[in-house]
Design a protein around this motif. Structure first.
Motif, short mmCIF file in Angstrom:
data_model
loop_
_atom_site.label_atom_id
_atom_site.label_comp_id
_atom_site.label_asym_id
_atom_site.label_seq_id
_atom_site.Cartn_x
_atom_site.Cartn_y
_atom_site.Cartn_z
N VAL A 84 0.87 -1.17 0.00
CA VAL A 84 0.00 0.00 0.00
C VAL A 84 0.91 1.22 0.00
CG1 VAL A 84 -1.82 1.28 1.19
CG2 VAL A 84 -1.77 -1.22 1.30
N ILE A 85 0.75 2.08 -0.99
CA ILE A 85 1.54 3.30 -1.09
C ILE A 85 0.62 4.48 -0.78
CG2 ILE A 85 3.12 4.65 -2.50
CD1 ILE A 85 3.96 1.69 -2.08
N LEU A 86 0.96 5.22 0.26
CA LEU A 86 0.16 6.37 0.68
C LEU A 86 0.81 7.66 0.23
CD1 LEU A 86 -0.53 5.36 4.41
CD2 LEU A 86 -1.91 4.81 2.41
N ASP A 87 0.07 8.47 -0.51
CA ASP A 87 0.54 9.79 -0.93
C ASP A 87 -0.30 10.83 -0.20
OD1 ASP A 87 1.58 11.98 -2.31
OD2 ASP A 87 0.08 11.81 -3.90
N VAL A 88 0.32 11.59 0.70
CA VAL A 88 -0.44 12.55 1.49
C VAL A 88 0.04 13.98 1.22
CG1 VAL A 88 -1.08 10.95 3.31
CG2 VAL A 88 1.09 12.14 3.46
N GLY A 89 -0.83 14.94 1.49
CA GLY A 89 -0.59 16.33 1.13
C GLY A 89 0.65 16.95 1.76
N GLY A 90 1.10 18.03 1.14
CA GLY A 90 2.32 18.70 1.57
C GLY A 90 2.12 19.72 2.67
N ARG A 91 1.46 19.32 3.73
CA ARG A 91 1.27 20.16 4.92
C ARG A 91 1.17 19.23 6.12
NH1 ARG A 91 -2.43 21.19 1.45
NH2 ARG A 91 -4.10 20.37 2.77
N ASP A 92 1.20 19.82 7.30
CA ASP A 92 1.00 19.02 8.51
C ASP A 92 -0.50 18.82 8.68
OD1 ASP A 92 0.96 17.76 10.93
OD2 ASP A 92 1.85 19.40 12.07
N THR A 93 -1.01 17.79 8.02
CA THR A 93 -2.44 17.52 8.02
C THR A 93 -2.77 16.30 8.87
OG1 THR A 93 -2.26 16.09 6.08
CG2 THR A 93 -2.65 18.44 5.67
N ALA A 94 -4.05 16.16 9.17
CA ALA A 94 -4.50 14.96 9.87
C ALA A 94 -4.23 13.72 9.04
CB ALA A 94 -5.99 15.07 10.20
N ALA A 95 -4.35 13.83 7.72
CA ALA A 95 -4.09 12.70 6.83
C ALA A 95 -2.63 12.26 6.92
CB ALA A 95 -4.46 13.04 5.40
N LEU A 96 -1.72 13.22 6.99
CA LEU A 96 -0.30 12.89 7.13
C LEU A 96 -0.07 12.12 8.42
CD1 LEU A 96 2.74 13.09 6.50
CD2 LEU A 96 2.71 15.35 7.58
N ARG A 97 -0.63 12.58 9.51
CA ARG A 97 -0.41 11.94 10.81
C ARG A 97 -1.06 10.56 10.87
NH1 ARG A 97 0.95 16.00 15.54
NH2 ARG A 97 1.87 17.68 14.34
N VAL A 98 -2.24 10.44 10.31
CA VAL A 98 -2.88 9.12 10.24
C VAL A 98 -2.03 8.17 9.41
CG1 VAL A 98 -4.83 7.88 9.24
CG2 VAL A 98 -5.24 9.86 10.69
N GLY A 99 -1.55 8.65 8.28
CA GLY A 99 -0.71 7.82 7.42
C GLY A 99 0.54 7.35 8.13
N LEU A 100 1.15 8.23 8.91
CA LEU A 100 2.34 7.85 9.66
C LEU A 100 2.04 6.81 10.73
CD1 LEU A 100 4.01 11.36 10.02
CD2 LEU A 100 4.92 9.43 8.71
N MET A 101 0.85 6.87 11.29
CA MET A 101 0.45 5.87 12.28
C MET A 101 0.24 4.50 11.64
SD MET A 101 0.48 7.18 15.30
CE MET A 101 -0.44 5.94 16.21
N LEU A 102 -0.14 4.49 10.36
CA LEU A 102 -0.43 3.25 9.66
C LEU A 102 0.79 2.63 8.98
CD1 LEU A 102 -3.72 4.38 7.88
CD2 LEU A 102 -3.59 2.75 9.78
N ALA A 103 1.76 3.45 8.62
CA ALA A 103 2.85 3.02 7.74
C ALA A 103 3.91 2.18 8.44
CB ALA A 103 3.50 4.24 7.09
N ASP A 104 4.53 1.31 7.66
CA ASP A 104 5.73 0.61 8.09
C ASP A 104 6.96 1.46 7.83
OD1 ASP A 104 4.45 -2.01 8.74
OD2 ASP A 104 4.02 -1.99 6.58
N VAL A 105 6.92 2.16 6.70
CA VAL A 105 8.05 2.99 6.26
C VAL A 105 7.51 4.34 5.79
CG1 VAL A 105 9.85 3.26 4.50
CG2 VAL A 105 9.51 1.05 5.60
N ALA A 106 8.20 5.41 6.16
CA ALA A 106 7.89 6.74 5.64
C ALA A 106 9.05 7.18 4.75
CB ALA A 106 7.69 7.74 6.77
N VAL A 107 8.72 7.60 3.54
CA VAL A 107 9.70 8.16 2.62
C VAL A 107 9.45 9.66 2.60
CG1 VAL A 107 10.52 8.25 0.24
CG2 VAL A 107 9.83 6.06 1.24
N VAL A 108 10.45 10.42 3.03
CA VAL A 108 10.30 11.88 3.15
C VAL A 108 11.23 12.54 2.13
CG1 VAL A 108 10.38 13.86 4.70
CG2 VAL A 108 9.80 11.59 5.60
#
Length: 220
Positions: A84-108
């Protein structure tokens, strides 16, 4: 494996990178779901272009810019896919934080420029909040839109700055600012699928993929 591509700073090429990672994994025979968590829907539009062109392999794609919906759907549906590849918006959003809670790896991804480097400190603060609540997240900092010159002082300085930010593992697999990446992604194809592939772009992406998915390899 769930891989998030995101940064609190926009304009660093995260959607291009997410699309290329998703396509590359699908071309390896993986069953891939690309989840677009950005209201702009750029990644979803790219994958729709791929579907319209009837290109194989096909890639599942969904747009969930609402954080609650993103959490629910990925939690419920994610196990059906190899990646599963998550693409989230370029701001400190709720979606970004949720995605980080779900992810195994974050590519920044970050560009070797002053403002982008400052923003990495903001992203590091977000990672602090997330890792205080969960274990196991690996956050890779990836230089994107790097200068093509092998001895670029800007590239070297940016890499050194990011290496000093403890929340990140610097992944030494820079992607040069090449037209091939943007033009391929906008058409929903991988750089290796272009009619006249840019071999340097292909090699850069392959090196990045090896680094990002080394956690999976080590786990096996």
């Amino acid at each position: 494996m769930i891989v998030l591509v995101g940064n609190t700073k926009g304009g660093v090429g995260k959607t291009t990178l997410a699309v290329q990672i998703a396509i590359a994994r699908a071309c390896m025979g993986r069953d891939v779901w690309l989840v677009d968590g950005d209201a702009q829907g750029t990644a979803a539009a790219a994958i729709q272009s791929r579907a319209d062109a009837e290109l194989a392999p096909a890639i599942a794609c969904s747009l969930y810019d609402d954080a609650r919906q993103l959490r629910t759907q990925v939690s419920q549906q994610g196990k059906k896919y190899d990646d599963v590849i998550l693409d989230v918006g370029g701001r400190d959003t709720a979606a970004l934080r949720v995605g980080l809670m779900l992810a195994d790896v974050a590519v920044v991804p970050f560009a070797p420029k002053g403002f982008e480097l400052w923003a990495m400190q903001d992203m590091a603060k977000v990672l602090d909040v997330i890792t205080a609540e969960r274990d196991g997240l690996v956050a890779y900092a990836v230089m994107n839109k790097a200068e093509a010159r092998r001895a670029s002082a800007d590239n070297a300085e940016a890499a050194n700055v990011v290496r000093e930010i403890p929340q990140f593992t610097y992944l030494d697999a820079p992607l040069v600012d090449r037209k091939a990446f943007a033009s391929a992604s906008s058409s929903g194809i991988g750089v290796a699928e272009q009619s006249s592939p840019d071999r340097k772009a292909v090699a850069e992406l392959e090196r990045l993929m090896l680094g990002v998915f080394q956690v999976e390899t080590e786990g096996n």
